[in-house]
Structures are given as C-alpha cells and as structure tokens.
Design a protein around this motif. Sequence first.
Motif, mmCIF file in Angstrom:
data_model
loop_
_atom_site.group_PDB
_atom_site.id
_atom_site.type_symbol
_atom_site.label_atom_id
_atom_site.label_comp_id
_atom_site.label_asym_id
_atom_site.label_seq_id
_atom_site.Cartn_x
_atom_site.Cartn_y
_atom_site.Cartn_z
ATOM 1 N N MET A 36 11.706 79.380 26.964
ATOM 2 C CA MET A 36 11.158 79.149 25.636
ATOM 3 C C MET A 36 10.575 77.742 25.619
ATOM 4 S SD MET A 36 11.816 82.025 24.213
ATOM 5 C CE MET A 36 11.518 81.785 22.474
ATOM 6 N N ARG A 37 9.349 77.613 25.109
ATOM 7 C CA ARG A 37 8.703 76.308 25.004
ATOM 8 C C ARG A 37 8.510 75.959 23.543
ATOM 9 N NH1 ARG A 37 6.331 73.459 29.121
ATOM 10 N NH2 ARG A 37 5.100 72.576 27.472
ATOM 11 N N CYS A 38 8.616 74.677 23.257
ATOM 12 C CA CYS A 38 8.451 74.198 21.890
ATOM 13 C C CYS A 38 6.985 73.872 21.629
ATOM 14 C CB CYS A 38 9.312 72.954 21.683
ATOM 15 S SG CYS A 38 9.130 72.242 20.030
ATOM 16 N N ARG A 39 6.471 74.358 20.520
ATOM 17 C CA ARG A 39 5.075 74.063 20.160
ATOM 18 C C ARG A 39 4.897 72.599 19.742
ATOM 19 N NH1 ARG A 39 2.285 78.620 20.199
ATOM 20 N NH2 ARG A 39 3.264 80.571 19.584
ATOM 21 N N SER A 40 5.939 71.974 19.229
ATOM 22 C CA SER A 40 5.821 70.599 18.731
ATOM 23 C C SER A 40 5.956 69.543 19.824
ATOM 24 C CB SER A 40 6.872 70.334 17.653
ATOM 25 O OG SER A 40 6.692 71.199 16.570
ATOM 26 N N CYS A 41 7.085 69.583 20.550
ATOM 27 C CA CYS A 41 7.343 68.516 21.520
ATOM 28 C C CYS A 41 7.104 68.935 22.965
ATOM 29 C CB CYS A 41 8.767 67.979 21.363
ATOM 30 S SG CYS A 41 10.070 69.126 21.870
ATOM 31 N N GLY A 42 6.873 70.234 23.218
ATOM 32 C CA GLY A 42 6.600 70.708 24.566
ATOM 33 C C GLY A 42 7.835 70.901 25.433
ATOM 34 N N ALA A 43 9.024 70.738 24.862
ATOM 35 C CA ALA A 43 10.260 70.915 25.634
ATOM 36 C C ALA A 43 10.361 72.354 26.133
ATOM 37 C CB ALA A 43 11.473 70.590 24.770
ATOM 38 N N THR A 44 10.953 72.522 27.314
ATOM 39 C CA THR A 44 11.199 73.835 27.878
ATOM 40 C C THR A 44 12.697 74.101 27.846
ATOM 41 O OG1 THR A 44 9.290 73.638 29.348
ATOM 42 C CG2 THR A 44 10.940 75.276 29.934
ATOM 43 N N LEU A 45 13.089 75.215 27.249
ATOM 44 C CA LEU A 45 14.498 75.576 27.129
ATOM 45 C C LEU A 45 14.735 76.917 27.808
ATOM 46 C CD1 LEU A 45 14.860 74.770 23.338
ATOM 47 C CD2 LEU A 45 15.662 73.358 25.210
ATOM 48 N N GLU A 46 15.826 77.020 28.553
ATOM 49 C CA GLU A 46 16.200 78.292 29.144
ATOM 50 C C GLU A 46 16.833 79.160 28.063
ATOM 51 O OE1 GLU A 46 18.397 78.054 32.769
ATOM 52 O OE2 GLU A 46 17.309 76.264 33.403
ATOM 53 N N LEU A 47 16.809 80.468 28.285
ATOM 54 C CA LEU A 47 17.367 81.385 27.287
ATOM 55 C C LEU A 47 18.832 81.089 27.004
ATOM 56 C CD1 LEU A 47 15.696 84.760 28.283
ATOM 57 C CD2 LEU A 47 15.048 83.198 26.455
ATOM 58 N N ARG A 48 19.585 80.653 28.020
ATOM 59 C CA ARG A 48 21.009 80.354 27.790
ATOM 60 C C ARG A 48 21.191 79.190 26.820
ATOM 61 N NH1 ARG A 48 22.298 75.930 31.028
ATOM 62 N NH2 ARG A 48 20.907 75.667 32.781
ATOM 63 N N GLU A 49 20.188 78.322 26.721
ATOM 64 C CA GLU A 49 20.273 77.178 25.811
ATOM 65 C C GLU A 49 20.067 77.576 24.356
ATOM 66 O OE1 GLU A 49 18.588 73.330 27.478
ATOM 67 O OE2 GLU A 49 17.562 74.836 28.705
ATOM 68 N N ILE A 50 19.467 78.735 24.126
ATOM 69 C CA ILE A 50 19.271 79.208 22.749
ATOM 70 C C ILE A 50 20.054 80.497 22.512
ATOM 71 C CG2 ILE A 50 17.003 78.119 22.486
ATOM 72 C CD1 ILE A 50 15.943 81.133 22.687
ATOM 73 N N ALA A 51 21.082 80.730 23.316
ATOM 74 C CA ALA A 51 21.857 81.972 23.236
ATOM 75 C C ALA A 51 22.371 82.247 21.826
ATOM 76 C CB ALA A 51 23.014 81.935 24.230
ATOM 77 N N ASP A 52 22.725 81.212 21.093
ATOM 78 C CA ASP A 52 23.241 81.404 19.737
ATOM 79 C C ASP A 52 22.160 81.885 18.764
ATOM 80 O OD1 ASP A 52 21.966 78.898 19.951
ATOM 81 O OD2 ASP A 52 23.171 78.067 18.311
ATOM 82 N N GLN A 53 20.889 81.776 19.134
ATOM 83 C CA GLN A 53 19.791 82.207 18.270
ATOM 84 C C GLN A 53 19.262 83.600 18.631
ATOM 85 O OE1 GLN A 53 16.711 79.247 17.411
ATOM 86 N NE2 GLN A 53 17.884 77.785 18.643
ATOM 87 N N ILE A 54 19.733 84.169 19.738
ATOM 88 C CA ILE A 54 19.215 85.464 20.190
ATOM 89 C C ILE A 54 19.758 86.577 19.298
ATOM 90 C CG2 ILE A 54 19.252 87.127 22.080
ATOM 91 C CD1 ILE A 54 19.123 84.770 24.008
ATOM 92 N N ASP A 55 18.842 87.416 18.800
ATOM 93 C CA ASP A 55 19.220 88.538 17.956
ATOM 94 C C ASP A 55 18.676 89.834 18.571
ATOM 95 O OD1 ASP A 55 16.522 88.217 17.425
ATOM 96 O OD2 ASP A 55 16.810 87.589 15.354
ATOM 97 N N ASP A 56 18.976 90.969 17.968
ATOM 98 C CA ASP A 56 18.578 92.268 18.524
ATOM 99 C C ASP A 56 17.058 92.418 18.674
ATOM 100 O OD1 ASP A 56 21.180 93.073 18.902
ATOM 101 O OD2 ASP A 56 21.300 94.140 16.994
ATOM 102 N N PRO A 57 16.241 92.059 17.669
ATOM 103 C CA PRO A 57 14.788 92.194 17.847
ATOM 104 C C PRO A 57 14.258 91.331 18.996
ATOM 105 C CG PRO A 57 15.305 91.958 15.524
ATOM 106 C CD PRO A 57 16.570 91.687 16.286
#
Length: 70
Positions: A36-57
């Motif tokens: 996942m990349r941020c549109r604002s700061c350009g940071a690159t995050l792995e899916l495990r770093e946003i695991a708490d935000q992952i939902d069914d869709p």
Amino acid sequence: MSFDRLKGEAPAGEPKTCDKCGGDLYAARRCPWVVMRCRSCGATLELREIADQIDDPFEEDLGWVPMDRL
C-alpha cells in the motif's frame, strides 16, 4: 477482475490510512507482493502493517491477485 483495475486505486471497503501522515493508501504491485502506498507522503506499507484496517471488501478485491501472501 484483473489487478490492472486496481493499479493506483484504493481497494474496496473502508478507506485505508497511512500510519505516518493519515493520507489515503492505494494498492501497488511490487512483484511478488502487493503493498500500500500513501498518496500524500509516498510511504510504502506492507499489508501486515495495516492488518487492523483490512476488512472483507478489501480482501475480496485483492483475493484474485497473484501474490506472495506469506
């Protein structure tokens, strides 16, 4: 569904946000991974770093993308 549709777009579900700046995240292919990349700061995050935000869709949208899920 093909992954090209998601290139530069946010996957379905609740918007995902960057931990660093709060900006919107979008899916980017980094073979053999999806990150996942941020549109604002350009940071690159792995899916495990946003695991708490992952939902069914989100999972459904990325479910057919060939990638290393380990």
